[in-house]
Scaffold this motif. Structure first.
Motif, short mmCIF file in Angstrom:
data_model
loop_
_atom_site.label_atom_id
_atom_site.label_comp_id
_atom_site.label_asym_id
_atom_site.label_seq_id
_atom_site.Cartn_x
_atom_site.Cartn_y
_atom_site.Cartn_z
N VAL A 49 0.83 -1.20 0.00
CA VAL A 49 0.00 0.00 0.00
C VAL A 49 0.87 1.25 0.00
CG1 VAL A 49 -1.73 1.30 1.32
CG2 VAL A 49 -1.97 -1.16 1.06
N PHE A 50 1.98 1.21 0.73
CA PHE A 50 2.93 2.32 0.71
C PHE A 50 3.44 2.55 -0.72
CE2 PHE A 50 7.45 3.49 0.63
CZ PHE A 50 7.36 4.78 1.12
N LEU A 51 3.77 1.47 -1.42
CA LEU A 51 4.24 1.60 -2.80
C LEU A 51 3.15 2.17 -3.71
CD1 LEU A 51 6.35 -1.66 -3.25
CD2 LEU A 51 7.17 0.67 -2.87
N TRP A 52 1.88 1.79 -3.48
CA TRP A 52 0.77 2.36 -4.25
C TRP A 52 0.67 3.86 -3.99
CZ3 TRP A 52 -1.17 0.79 -8.45
CH2 TRP A 52 -1.41 -0.55 -8.70
N CYS A 53 0.90 4.28 -2.75
CA CYS A 53 0.90 5.72 -2.44
C CYS A 53 1.99 6.44 -3.22
CB CYS A 53 1.12 5.95 -0.95
SG CYS A 53 -0.28 5.57 0.10
N VAL A 54 3.17 5.86 -3.23
CA VAL A 54 4.29 6.45 -3.98
C VAL A 54 3.93 6.53 -5.46
CG1 VAL A 54 6.69 6.11 -4.71
CG2 VAL A 54 6.04 5.74 -2.32
N TYR A 55 3.39 5.46 -5.99
CA TYR A 55 2.99 5.43 -7.39
C TYR A 55 1.95 6.51 -7.68
CZ TYR A 55 0.96 3.75 -11.76
OH TYR A 55 0.50 3.67 -13.05
N GLY A 56 0.96 6.62 -6.80
CA GLY A 56 -0.08 7.63 -6.98
C GLY A 56 0.47 9.04 -7.01
#
Length: 92
Positions: A49-56
């Protein structure tokens, strides 16, 4: 036929997936019981989920950022409680 703004679909998906964590967080907080929760699964999930935040942030997708930021906070609460319980049991 009226066109649907795809961003609204994103916000709808964000709302559903994020809100789905609220009952679990509430149950863990109320019961203080994390016994049936997988530590490895939550570690991997929180990191994902942290990586999805970064991606977003990189792609500048507000629904993606908002949903994953709230989900990250909710899942991190469960993970922190699971870690606390795991460490406490290891000490005894």
């Amino acid at each position: 036929m009226m066109a649907i703004d795809i961003t609204l679909v994103g916000y709808g998906a964000a709302l559903c997936t994020t809100c789905s964590f609220i009952p679990q967080v509430w149950q863990v907080i109320q019961s203080r019981n994390t016994e049936s929760i997988s530590l490895l699964m939550y570690c991997i999930f929180v990191f994902g989920v942290f990586l999805w935040c970064v991606y977003g942030v990189v792609v500048k997708d507000l629904p993606l950022i908002m949903a994953n930021l709230v989900t990250l906070i909710l899942a991190a609460i469960i993970l922190a409680m699971k870690l606390r319980d795991t460490i406490s049991k290891a000490e005894h």
